[in-house]
Design an enzyme around this catalytic site. Structure first.
Site, PDB file in Angstrom:
ATOM      1  N   GLU A  40       0.839  -1.206   0.000  1.00 12.67           N
ATOM      2  CA  GLU A  40       0.000   0.000   0.000  1.00 12.67           C
ATOM      3  C   GLU A  40       0.872   1.253   0.000  1.00 12.67           C
ATOM      4  O   GLU A  40       1.744   1.411   0.861  1.00 12.67           O
ATOM      5  CB  GLU A  40      -0.917  -0.012   1.221  1.00 12.67           C
ATOM      6  N   GLU A  71      -4.496  -6.870   2.820  1.00 14.59           N
ATOM      7  CA  GLU A  71      -3.228  -7.447   3.247  1.00 14.59           C
ATOM      8  C   GLU A  71      -3.149  -8.941   2.961  1.00 14.59           C
ATOM      9  O   GLU A  71      -2.106  -9.444   2.527  1.00 14.59           O
ATOM     10  CB  GLU A  71      -3.004  -7.181   4.730  1.00 14.59           C
ATOM     11  N   HIS A 140      -1.632   1.037  16.182  1.00 12.02           N
ATOM     12  CA  HIS A 140      -0.635   1.483  15.215  1.00 12.02           C
ATOM     13  C   HIS A 140       0.728   1.715  15.865  1.00 12.02           C
ATOM     14  O   HIS A 140       1.583   2.383  15.275  1.00 12.02           O
ATOM     15  CB  HIS A 140      -1.076   2.784  14.534  1.00 12.02           C
TER      16      HIS A 140
END
Length: 344
Positions: A40, A71, A140
């Site tokens: 990506e 993914e 994250h």
């Protein structure tokens, strides 16, 4: 993605870690037509952390492939390409996203060579960003390298500086096994992230390799060994320099955790007898415990004092900057651990 490239006054070329990684990929792509990149935002954008900066302009969309947000799909495609003889570099944007594609990573990428009786190779690099410190919150900001190191069939490398990043990436691309190449956001040297002087360093122009599975003594000392990896190595070096003349600190940069350089750990502990482990990954069931076991399995008498561990506690990483830094390994925590092990 814009990255900083610097030249020292003496003329020695200095690169950011992000630029060192993209240069390594470019050199291997020029040398081997079977090497390509997919993931990506790896194309014109250059990867959100700069790891593929400039590659699209040279190699085009046929070899630098932007993928949909799937993914499982693009990692599966990478595995298929690898078993057919190509050498894909696949970027999983954040390590935290491993949950949606773990079947491809562990039940396929890691096991195909074993399940084929050694007849099928998977020469694939799975590159991903890790680490906190930027208020990216619980989904994250994780490291998780110990999670992957726990799984047979995968090599796991985690550079702490530009020189190692280039050499380890070239080694990873040339390896016939699946390699997870994990980089901490904080070592990349990006201008929009917290300034980190150690994320910029000398990098030779020619292609070279750093061996997978070999640690490096980043700072020589005799009183205490501090074992670490990735961004935490840079914090440990700051502390070692600050304590110069008071406590002699040896900093061991693991560079690779699967395979783990146990001989290097034992050699340093045999010299100092004291151990501090600094790891931004979760403390329980992880790398820090494995390092301790490496010593106690060999000879517990090598240790003159109880081991100190500076790791992320077993809680989700907070979004609040104050709470996040209360959980992350910091220079202050590392220095306190060194003083504690010396007093013990």
């Amino acid at each position: 993605m814009t990255t900083i490239t610097l030249e020292s006054e003496s003329g020695t070329r200095r690169l950011t870690t992000a630029k060192a990684i993209s240069e390594a990929i470019a050199q291997e792509m020029r040398a081997n037509q079977e090497v390509f990149v997919m993931g990506e935002d790896v194309g014109a954008y250059g990867g959100i952390f700069g790891s593929t900066g400039g590659l699209f302009d040279e190699f085009g969309a046929s070899r630098i492939i932007d993928t949909p947000i799937s993914e499982t799909g693009f990692i599966g495609a990478g595995i298929g390409a690898a078993v057919e003889g190509m050498r894909p570099i696949v970027e999983l944007m954040f390590v935290d996203f491993f949950g949606v594609c773990m079947d491809q990573i562990y039940n396929h990428m890691a096991k195909i060579h074993y399940e084929s009786g050694g007849n099928v190779k998977v020469p694939m690099v799975l590159m991903m960003a890790a680490g906190g410190g930027y208020s990216d919150a619980a989904q994250h900001s994780q490291c998780l390298w110990a999670t992957f190191a726990h799984m047979p069939g995968l090599k796991v490398v985690v550079p702490s500086n530009p020189y190692d990043a280039k050499g380890l990436m070239i080694s990873a691309i040339r390896d016939d096994n699946p390699v997870l190449f994990m980089f901490h956001k904080g070592v990349m040297g990006l201008p929009w992230m917290a300034k980190n002087p150690r994320s910029i360093g000398p990098v030779p122009e020619d292609a070279y390799t750093v061996p997978i599975g070999k640690a490096a003594v980043a700072h020589t000392g005799s009183d205490v060994t501090v074992v670490s990896i990735s961004l935490s190595v840079q914090h440990c070096l700051d502390v070692a320099e600050a304590l110069e003349g008071k406590i002699s600190v040896e900093v061991l940069d693991l560079r690779t955790i699967a395979p783990l350089d146990r001989d290097a750990i034992l050699a340093s502990i045999s010299k100092t007898g004291r151990l501090v482990i600094v790891d931004e990954d979760y403390q329980s069931f992880g790398l820090s415990g494995e390092i301790v076991a490496t010593i106690t399995d060999k000879d517990p008498r090598l240790l003159k004092a109880p081991v100190q561990r500076v790791c992320h506690p077993d809680v989700p990483i907070p979004y609040s900057r104050v709470l996040e830094y209360s959980a992350l390994p910091t220079r202050e925590k590392i220095q306190a651990a060194i003083h504690a092990v010396m007093k013990a």
